[in-house]
Write a protein that holds these residues in place. Sequence first.
Motif, PDB file in Angstrom:
ATOM      1  N   PRO A  64     -17.956   2.830  14.477  1.00  0.00           N
ATOM      2  CA  PRO A  64     -19.225   3.562  16.178  1.00  0.00           C
ATOM      3  C   PRO A  64     -18.991   3.230  17.203  1.00  0.00           C
ATOM      4  O   PRO A  64     -17.664   2.637  17.530  1.00  0.00           O
ATOM      5  N   PHE A  65     -19.302   3.502  18.407  1.00  0.00           N
ATOM      6  CA  PHE A  65     -19.489   4.505  18.909  1.00  0.00           C
ATOM      7  C   PHE A  65     -19.614   3.275  20.112  1.00  0.00           C
ATOM      8  O   PHE A  65     -21.106   2.454  20.759  1.00  0.00           O
ATOM      9  N   GLY A  66     -18.773   2.585  21.358  1.00  0.00           N
ATOM     10  CA  GLY A  66     -19.843   1.811  22.612  1.00  0.00           C
ATOM     11  C   GLY A  66     -20.200   3.246  23.970  1.00  0.00           C
ATOM     12  O   GLY A  66     -20.325   3.771  24.050  1.00  0.00           O
ATOM     13  N   PHE A  67     -20.654   2.156  24.900  1.00  0.00           N
ATOM     14  CA  PHE A  67     -21.030   3.153  26.281  1.00  0.00           C
ATOM     15  C   PHE A  67     -19.799   2.467  27.387  1.00  0.00           C
ATOM     16  O   PHE A  67     -19.548   1.623  27.148  1.00  0.00           O
ATOM     17  N   ALA A  68     -19.655   4.266  27.339  1.00  0.00           N
ATOM     18  CA  ALA A  68     -18.863   4.195  28.475  1.00  0.00           C
ATOM     19  C   ALA A  68     -19.257   3.791  29.524  1.00  0.00           C
ATOM     20  O   ALA A  68     -20.021   4.931  30.272  1.00  0.00           O
ATOM     21  N   ASP A  69     -19.287   3.038  30.442  1.00  0.00           N
ATOM     22  CA  ASP A  69     -19.255   2.390  31.736  1.00  0.00           C
ATOM     23  C   ASP A  69     -18.791   2.478  32.908  1.00  0.00           C
ATOM     24  O   ASP A  69     -17.323   4.000  32.689  1.00  0.00           O
ATOM     25  N   GLU A  70     -19.293   3.177  34.523  1.00  0.00           N
ATOM     26  CA  GLU A  70     -17.856   3.967  34.640  1.00  0.00           C
ATOM     27  C   GLU A  70     -16.798   3.051  34.558  1.00  0.00           C
ATOM     28  O   GLU A  70     -16.590   1.974  34.708  1.00  0.00           O
ATOM     29  N   THR A  71     -16.380   3.647  34.868  1.00  0.00           N
ATOM     30  CA  THR A  71     -14.409   3.091  35.480  1.00  0.00           C
ATOM     31  C   THR A  71     -13.138   3.192  36.525  1.00  0.00           C
ATOM     32  O   THR A  71     -13.767   4.156  37.815  1.00  0.00           O
ATOM     33  N   THR A  72     -12.848   2.237  36.294  1.00  0.00           N
ATOM     34  CA  THR A  72     -11.881   2.333  37.681  1.00  0.00           C
ATOM     35  C   THR A  72     -11.167   2.635  37.713  1.00  0.00           C
ATOM     36  O   THR A  72      -9.522   2.455  38.548  1.00  0.00           O
ATOM     37  N   ALA A  89     -13.618  19.000  41.688  1.00  0.00           N
ATOM     38  CA  ALA A  89     -14.877  17.153  40.809  1.00  0.00           C
ATOM     39  C   ALA A  89     -14.331  17.135  39.585  1.00  0.00           C
ATOM     40  O   ALA A  89     -13.836  17.133  38.596  1.00  0.00           O
ATOM     41  N   VAL A  90     -14.155  15.495  39.933  1.00  0.00           N
ATOM     42  CA  VAL A  90     -13.111  14.995  38.956  1.00  0.00           C
ATOM     43  C   VAL A  90     -13.762  14.902  38.173  1.00  0.00           C
ATOM     44  O   VAL A  90     -14.860  13.314  38.871  1.00  0.00           O
ATOM     45  N   PHE A  91     -14.861  13.904  36.983  1.00  0.00           N
ATOM     46  CA  PHE A  91     -14.752  12.972  36.510  1.00  0.00           C
ATOM     47  C   PHE A  91     -14.072  12.193  35.742  1.00  0.00           C
ATOM     48  O   PHE A  91     -12.806  12.710  33.919  1.00  0.00           O
ATOM     49  N   VAL A  92     -14.837  10.835  35.375  1.00  0.00           N
ATOM     50  CA  VAL A  92     -13.280   9.527  34.079  1.00  0.00           C
ATOM     51  C   VAL A  92     -14.839   9.167  33.332  1.00  0.00           C
ATOM     52  O   VAL A  92     -15.466   8.859  33.866  1.00  0.00           O
ATOM     53  N   ASN A  93     -14.427   9.493  32.220  1.00  0.00           N
ATOM     54  CA  ASN A  93     -15.158   8.391  31.125  1.00  0.00           C
ATOM     55  C   ASN A  93     -16.659   9.063  31.407  1.00  0.00           C
ATOM     56  O   ASN A  93     -18.147   9.134  31.108  1.00  0.00           O
ATOM     57  N   GLY A  94     -16.571  10.373  31.937  1.00  0.00           N
ATOM     58  CA  GLY A  94     -17.941  11.125  32.391  1.00  0.00           C
ATOM     59  C   GLY A  94     -19.013  11.084  33.041  1.00  0.00           C
ATOM     60  O   GLY A  94     -19.971  11.436  33.388  1.00  0.00           O
ATOM     61  N   ARG A  95     -18.401  10.183  34.073  1.00  0.00           N
ATOM     62  CA  ARG A  95     -18.885   9.753  35.793  1.00  0.00           C
ATOM     63  C   ARG A  95     -18.004  10.579  37.011  1.00  0.00           C
ATOM     64  O   ARG A  95     -16.603   9.880  36.462  1.00  0.00           O
ATOM     65  N   PHE A  96     -18.866  10.591  37.789  1.00  0.00           N
ATOM     66  CA  PHE A  96     -17.673  11.637  38.303  1.00  0.00           C
ATOM     67  C   PHE A  96     -16.921  10.463  39.635  1.00  0.00           C
ATOM     68  O   PHE A  96     -17.537   9.289  39.525  1.00  0.00           O
ATOM     69  N   HIS A  97     -16.204  10.561  39.978  1.00  0.00           N
ATOM     70  CA  HIS A  97     -14.450  10.388  40.542  1.00  0.00           C
ATOM     71  C   HIS A  97     -14.738  10.756  41.561  1.00  0.00           C
ATOM     72  O   HIS A  97     -14.057  11.804  42.228  1.00  0.00           O
ATOM     73  N   ALA A  98     -15.328  10.109  43.015  1.00  0.00           N
ATOM     74  CA  ALA A  98     -15.181  10.998  44.481  1.00  0.00           C
ATOM     75  C   ALA A  98     -13.653  10.791  44.535  1.00  0.00           C
ATOM     76  O   ALA A  98     -13.292  11.599  45.450  1.00  0.00           O
TER      77      ALA A  98
END
Lengths: 434, 251
Positions: A64-72, A89-98
């Motif tokens: 199973p795969f887990g949920f990828a939360d926002e990451t730092t 535009a950079v996305f880390v684990n699917g989330r925008f990294h400003a």
Amino acid sequence: MNTMTDAGLLRDYEAHAATLPGAGSGWVDGLRKGGVHRFEGLGLPTRRVEEWKYTDLRTLASDPFGFADETTADVSIPDMDLGAEPYRAVFVNGRFHAGLSDLSGMPEGVVALPLAQAMQDSKAFLESYLGRIAMLGRRHFVALNTAWLADGFTLYVPDGMTIERPIELVFIGATGDTRAAWHPRNLFVLHPGAQATIVERHIGETGTYLANTVTEIVLAAGSRLNHFKLQDEAADAFHIATTQVHASADAVYENFSLMTGSSVARNQIGIELQASGSSCHLNGAYLGRGKQQLDTTTLIDHAAPDCKSTEIYKGALDERSKGVFQGRIVVHKDAQRTNGHQSNKALLLSNKAEIDAKPELEIYADDVVCSHGATVGELDEHALFYLRARGIPLEDARGLLIDAFVDGAIDEISNLAIREAFRSHAKAWQGGNS
Amino acid sequence: MNILSIKDLHATVDGKEILKGINLEMGAGEIHAIMGPNGSGKSTLSYVLSGRDGYEVTKGEVLYKGENLMEMLPEERAQAGVFLAFQYPVEIPGVPTVTFLKQAMNSVRKARGEKELDAFEFKKIMDARLKELSIVNDMVRRALNTGFSGGEKKRMEVLQMAMLEPSLAILDETDSGLDIDALKTVADGVNALRAEDRSMLVITHYQRLLDYIVPDHVHVLAGGRIILSGDKSLALELEAKGYADIVAAAA
């Protein structure tokens, strides 16, 4: 693998969904629900599903795969010279990294936003397109992506405008030891006569993650999108990408995909040439080793007369790697004077490497010029000996011949700087550096 | 010490014995011609010496500068100074001739412990050789041998020889497929490369090449053996009498 599985990809869905961007706003929730519903019905595809006959997802479905939360997480992006300084535009684990992104200086009138923000700022725009290009249908991964719709890149280019500098989209996997999945969702809309160049880079250093991207593209009359993609995911990653394009009259879509990374990758591109004079050029190279599976699946719909499509793909497969090429061209009844050409050439560098190629032409019009060709070969022994007889060591001689082969596809990239950037990435693959 | 010493060399291709006991000694700077009818083993000899796959040495030895040549990989032979000018140079689409030449030169230099050439140094050497051999620049900008005429291919072989500066050059039917003008041009190029420390083994079916590249010694190869050796007059005798008579007389 007879039983359908979902690899825990919807586990704890309700709890996580409440934390996703746009949760609570009716239409996003509705869109997601549709995805959930469809994925629950479909699960992950098995090889009994015709379109997935050649790519084996058992390693993806096994745990199973887990949920990828926002990451730092600390991430680094290798340099890549794209000629002009790109917007990024950079996305880390699917989330925008400003912090890693820089979209400043976009021409007036352009919308270039992370999807999560567009859900707030450009709701009406999104509602007109999102989920309307990449339909759920029997598309397992589009359904899954839609269920988890959270972030990605949204681009709108107004009438007649050309964005000169390339837009670089970097998707980074940084999951460490966690097995996690994310589902970037991109939307590119070019209004009549608009032009843009997008370079996608999918990278990751380590981790067993699933990056399941869906990109919806709308090209209005006379617009042109140059869309280049480098897939260099972490060695254990799964990369599933679905791109769907609607092209209006005289629109041009150019795509080049270079695949070197991940354990299992599927690059699926669908184009509807909806109005006369539109054209697409789909090209790419896939370079595999180890036990990689690299799948290129294209579907070109010639739905209108006087449209043109060309495809040139080349694969170099070493060790026990496997390439898949499925190329379908459908010429509808009214699509007279269609011009469609497809070529897939694979080079097997080991006797354990494998290629499955399935070209399909479905033609319902009577005045068309269509061709397809699929070849499989090995390195030319005579050429190898000739090079060695000049003092060039075997490994270098192989390198020269593989480069020459792959260059045949890379030379199709219309943007010179990006062509050279991709060429050096392909060369680095040879040295085992990518 | 001789540059090349072949003793009782036997070799098979696909299990069939083609070379049946070749003996040949070549001194430094000497030019030897090997002549023979079709199927006598001429090309097999050149491939055995250069290390092509599929040619199995079953007996005998080949010493190059005193080293066992048969134990070396094809690239090691080239690095050590053995050069085969191919009868049919291979077309390699997609590999620019310049890239190839630079890589070949640097591979050889690296193996000899010399400094690799940068792009500038390489170009200087290449341009000088092109000029000496009257080869137009255009040729090296094209993909290696691809679409070259027969004459261009052979001149490209000579250019490579000039750049790699071998101690032993094997010219495998360099005259095949050339008209008389092209033959002269190629022969001029080869003659320009004659040197005291460079031996050449010229393999040919016809005497006419030897009008231009004049050998010190001529050997007749037939049935996988050298059946007759002599000076350059032997080539003229062959031309006059034909192989059949000579082979029959020697048997």
